[in-house]
Design a protein around this motif. Structure first.
Motif, PDB file in Angstrom:
ATOM      1  N   LEU A   1      46.286  64.740  66.858  1.00 19.91           N
ATOM      2  CA  LEU A   1      47.574  64.021  66.896  1.00 19.91           C
ATOM      3  C   LEU A   1      48.417  64.398  68.108  1.00 19.91           C
ATOM      4  CD1 LEU A   1      48.775  64.146  63.177  1.00 19.91           C
ATOM      5  CD2 LEU A   1      47.851  62.173  64.436  1.00 19.91           C
ATOM      6  N   ARG A   2      49.119  63.399  68.603  1.00 20.07           N
ATOM      7  CA  ARG A   2      50.129  63.597  69.644  1.00 20.07           C
ATOM      8  C   ARG A   2      51.527  63.303  69.100  1.00 20.07           C
ATOM      9  NH1 ARG A   2      50.581  62.659  75.131  1.00 20.07           N
ATOM     10  NH2 ARG A   2      48.431  61.966  75.369  1.00 20.07           N
ATOM     11  N   SER A   3      51.643  62.207  68.318  1.00 21.54           N
ATOM     12  CA  SER A   3      52.977  61.830  67.869  1.00 21.54           C
ATOM     13  C   SER A   3      52.981  61.101  66.522  1.00 21.54           C
ATOM     14  CB  SER A   3      53.646  60.946  68.917  1.00 21.54           C
ATOM     15  OG  SER A   3      52.924  59.742  69.055  1.00 21.54           O
ATOM     16  N   VAL A   4      54.095  61.208  65.857  1.00 19.95           N
ATOM     17  CA  VAL A   4      54.388  60.450  64.647  1.00 19.95           C
ATOM     18  C   VAL A   4      55.721  59.753  64.876  1.00 19.95           C
ATOM     19  CG1 VAL A   4      54.680  60.533  62.133  1.00 19.95           C
ATOM     20  CG2 VAL A   4      53.500  62.421  63.302  1.00 19.95           C
ATOM     21  N   GLU A   5      55.745  58.444  64.681  1.00 16.57           N
ATOM     22  CA  GLU A   5      56.996  57.684  64.851  1.00 16.57           C
ATOM     23  C   GLU A   5      57.337  56.951  63.571  1.00 16.57           C
ATOM     24  OE1 GLU A   5      56.605  55.188  68.720  1.00 16.57           O
ATOM     25  OE2 GLU A   5      54.600  55.881  68.150  1.00 16.57           O
ATOM     26  N   VAL A   6      58.601  56.992  63.198  1.00 15.90           N
ATOM     27  CA  VAL A   6      59.092  56.125  62.132  1.00 15.90           C
ATOM     28  C   VAL A   6      59.334  54.770  62.772  1.00 15.90           C
ATOM     29  CG1 VAL A   6      60.952  55.736  60.481  1.00 15.90           C
ATOM     30  CG2 VAL A   6      60.111  58.072  60.892  1.00 15.90           C
ATOM     31  N   ILE A   7      58.690  53.720  62.241  1.00 17.58           N
ATOM     32  CA  ILE A   7      58.804  52.392  62.892  1.00 17.58           C
ATOM     33  C   ILE A   7      59.454  51.361  61.968  1.00 17.58           C
ATOM     34  CG2 ILE A   7      56.924  52.724  64.524  1.00 17.58           C
ATOM     35  CD1 ILE A   7      55.063  51.224  62.648  1.00 17.58           C
TER      36      ILE A   7
END
Ligand SMILES: Nc1nc2c(c(=O)[nH]1)N[C@H]1C(S)=C(S)[C@@H](COP(=O)(O)O)O[C@H]1N2
Ligand SMILES: [Mo]
Length: 196
Positions: A190-196
């Protein structure tokens, strides 16, 4: 073709397919396992490898001291080191990886439950998320997750298998492990987690 000829052909096809896909379960059929995992046999930590870190081109970025998990919400973004993730409450779960290529294997994962991670950055648990891998390209680089999975207390940003740091081939420094989802969605490196 006569009806009988047709049925015989179908019958041979079905037996053939069973033999070819049986390799993951039956050792003596292993040489015939054309549709099974790309990496035959068991990988490190008792789990097959679908795509290696070298194939994904993440060998450098995944082990870099500069690695951070970026967590982005409407309010802003945070960068969490592996130690910062390990300092959050850890959840343990025995969950399978079920690969469409014809194998399934369960191990004991631990890491930060996604609802715990979301709470730590002030985001609501019922969020739609986008996870992005360190992979520069590849069919499984970006994965979206609906709120029903994000809110599940067993959906993990996994850091370890059997209490041991994830092997690089299994997604070190962090990967997704969520109950009830196919292997293709269990994003590694993983690099990133975004709330979309
Ligand atoms: N970033 C990334 N994650 C990925 C993949 C991939 O190619 N790239 N393959 C997926 C597939 S198809 C499977 S079955 C699982 C396999 O995980 P494992 O190699 O740890 O067994 O990882 C998934 N996560
Ligand atoms: Mo897979």
């Amino acid at each position: 073709m006569s009806r009988r000829g047709f049925l015989t052909t179908v019958g041979v096809g079905v037996v053939g397919a069973a033999a070819l896909t049986g390799g993951q379960t039956f050792g003596w059929l292993e040489p015939l396992n054309l549709f099974g995992a790309r990496t035959r046999g068991l990988g490190p930590q008792g789990l097959p490898i679908n795509r290696t870190a070298a194939q994904a081109g993440v060998e450098g970025a995944a082990v870099s001291a500069d690695w951070r998990l970026s967590v982005a919400t409407a309010a802003g973004s945070s960068a969490l080191s592996r130690d910062a993730l390990l300092a959050l409450p850890q959840t343990e779960a025995v969950l399978p990886i079920a690969c469409v290529e014809g194998w399934s294997s369960s191990v004991r994962w631990s890491g930060v439950a996604v609802p715990v991670l979301l709470a730590s950055v002030g985001a609501p648990p019922e969020s739609r998320l986008r996870f992005t891998s360190l992979e520069p390209s590849g069919a499984y680089r970006v994965m979206e997750m609906g709120p029903e999975y994000a809110a599940d207390p067993l959906t993990l940003v996994a850091l370890a298998i059997d209490g041991e740091a994830l092997h690089l081939e299994h997604g070190y420094p962090a990967r997704v492990i969520a109950p009830g989802r196919p292997g293709v969605l269990q994003t590694k490196w993983l690099r990133s987690v975004e709330v979309i």
